[in-house]
Design an enzyme around this catalytic site. Structure first.
Site, mmCIF file in Angstrom:
data_model
loop_
_atom_site.group_PDB
_atom_site.id
_atom_site.type_symbol
_atom_site.label_atom_id
_atom_site.label_comp_id
_atom_site.label_asym_id
_atom_site.label_seq_id
_atom_site.Cartn_x
_atom_site.Cartn_y
_atom_site.Cartn_z
ATOM 1 C CE1 TYR A 56 -23.367 -8.260 -21.320
ATOM 2 C CE2 TYR A 56 -25.305 -6.868 -21.516
ATOM 3 C CZ TYR A 56 -23.990 -7.038 -21.152
ATOM 4 O OH TYR A 56 -23.293 -5.989 -20.612
ATOM 5 C CG MET A 263 -12.119 -10.620 -21.025
ATOM 6 S SD MET A 263 -10.563 -9.925 -21.651
ATOM 7 C CE MET A 263 -11.096 -8.267 -22.047
#
Lengths: 364, 364
Positions: A56, A263
């Site tokens: 991340y 996604m």
């Protein structure tokens, strides 16, 4: 009584690298604007898993902690949660014992039982508003993302329409509910599955007006009928790839497409003619970026407004399961339980959000 | 003396469907705000070929014309050009005989020798500015597109940097020259070819600061060095597909990517993280759309400013070839010549713009 925290030393699969530690009890009383926060509930969000994996954009700050007499550099994960003030320093102005707070800085390490912070690290949540503890503990990620996107790019009025993909995600559900609360209609795209009818019923129960699969997006004329001749001026995309292209087919001239997730892990695809001839405008939205660039006062006002809207529009809690890490467990037992939970998270919990309740370590 | 026009009845390959006709001489004097315009020069742009093929978003209005005593519904192609006023109606206010004008409405049918129009169908070009006839005849498509994009999305100051792909296109060349005229630096992307050094020299001769192939786009740090620590806040894309993704790698945080063409005929591709974390903003630009939605006064002021900049910055004429359709040719001979020209255009003229000079039909 000592605090318990879930930590990691090295990035990796949370089911392998997380473990529980007991932190030594604090000796001195609080000074200045320090506050002591008991963490009541702290959810596990998909981005938290990426953080632990190290994939991340942000990471928690490393902390030097004394664990069983040994100094270690550890990371405390957990980004979101609900806390209760248990003690305030002499210079704290706007908080008092018993107040509910959420965490203003990202990656605060909320998967723990208690934290010593500064007054500006938290934002008070009005308990008197009637918001539930679960809704308050899951406030700052999905409802904030949804509400900020609904109020930033297009000046939406009651009766207006928006469209979104991955409508069954937690953020998508928040969009539906907050839009409904403001009188805004939603077209919601979901994947074709056997349980379409059930998902449609669930989303309509939250306030969705139209639910469609990507395969059933109608032509421009039929879209105009669907929305009663109104325009679709805002489209929210957290998928990317072909889904972006499908979603933008619902757009009216001059509409904003706002990308806030990926996604599909693929580049967004948009036919150039939609940009050139239809003046579609593409933007991104990053909640953390907004949080970090706004003032504490702006965030605080925004959260007050959001909490009011959630309460007045009877915002439903996410489908969730509260998992308690009991204070009676040893660190070894707690570690096993945490890893077991992340084993389940890795396999997918079928839309059920896991919310941790990390208790203070007892009788050490 | 009668006007000659190039026309088509049915869409198709211009080398097959275009033909020349002679229009009957006008009997009555001009009335009201009518004007008579002699077309001096009219270029062939790539979009004109799409118009004749029927694959463009707009088409000329069909016109009922009497050709050799037979009434026919014909289309007059040609979108850009330079005209000279030869006669004005009694109520015309701002134009007089001898004035140079360009065509304000799209698809005016400029591949003809003369036209009867209304005053508001044209925009005066100040001949006293010293602009050349070739530059004036190719003013409203590429320089207008380039200059409007440079002045609409980002407030650029002298010393700022922009980037563009397909930099060797006519629009790309206009961008380089107009940017240079305003003191703005350009990074220019072109395809890898054997003649890279020659193209680089040519573009640098127009004022390009940096010329790169798509394969040689440096990393973020090296880009920052290239631009001397400045930001790249505007990126112009007329290719689409993978080229969009390559181009946007040059972008600074918060930059605008403006799409104005689709040479690759593929969807634009953008990594979602650039939208979300880097706040890249994507817009489209359509010259025709802007022209149609702006007032005549706005367009007129804009062109005045543009002409001044072109003259003051010694804007170079496109590499071009003027092809005369002589007034002495019969319609049959003129048709052959026109089709021969479009045969060459279909094969590609190697960057040389063909500009038509359709003469009035003589001695009919």
């Amino acid at each position: 009584m000592a605090a318990r925290a879930i930590v990691y030393e090295n990035n990796g699969d949370p089911a392998s690298v997380l473990y529980a530690v007991t932190l030594p009890a604090r000796a001195e009383p609080l000074s200045g604007r320090s506050i002591n926060v008991k963490v009541l509930l702290s959810p596990i969000n998909p981005s938290d898993v990426h953080v632990v994996h190290g994939s991340y954009a942000v990471q928690p700050n490393p902390q030097k902690l004394n664990i069983n007499g040994e100094e270690k550099t550890l990371y405390l994960p957990g980004n979101e949660g609900l806390g209760e003030i248990t003690e305030v320093g002499p210079d704290v102005k706007n908080l008092k014992k018993g107040d509910w707070v959420v965490f203003s800085k990202g990656q605060s390490g909320t998967w723990s039982s208690a934290q010593v912070l500064e007054e500006e690290d938290v934002i008070k949540v009005d308990q008197g508003s009637g918001i539930s503890a679960v809704n308050a503990s899951t406030l700052t990620v999905n409802p904030v993302t949804a509400y900020k996107m609904l109020s930033t790019f297009v000046d939406l009025k009651p009766g207006d329409w928006i469209a979104q993909n991955a409508a069954n995600s937690a953020a998508g559900q928040a969009v539906i509910q907050l839009a409904r609360g403001r009188g805004i209609h939603t077209i919601n795209l979901i994947r074709r599955k056997d349980d379409f009818a059930e998902t449609e019923r669930f989303l309509k129960g939250l306030g969705a007006d139209v639910v469609l699969t990507y395969d059933d997006i109608p032509d421009e004329e039929r879209v105009r009928e669907l929305v009663g001749g109104k325009e679709v001026r805002l489209l929210l995309d957290c998928v990317g790839g072909q889904a972006t292209k499908d979603t933008v087919r619902l757009a009216s001239k001059g509409a904003h497409l706002v990308v806030y997730g990926a996604m599909a892990q693929e580049d967004i695809q948009i036919p150039p003619f939609l940009l050139v001839f239809k003046d579609i405008r593409v933007r991104g939205f990053w909640r953390t970026g907004w949080f970090n660039s706004s003032t504490l006062e702006e965030r605080s006002q925004f959260l007050d407004e959001l909490v009011q809207l959630m309460v007045s529009s009877k915002f439903k809690e996410s489908v969730h399961e509260i998992v308690k890490i009991e204070g009676t467990l040893s660190d070894e037992e707690a570690t096993l339980k945490v890893r077991e939970i992340f084993g389940r998270v890795n396999k997918g919990t079928g839309g059920t959000k896991i919310i941790l309740e990390v208790e203070t370590r007892q009788s050490l």
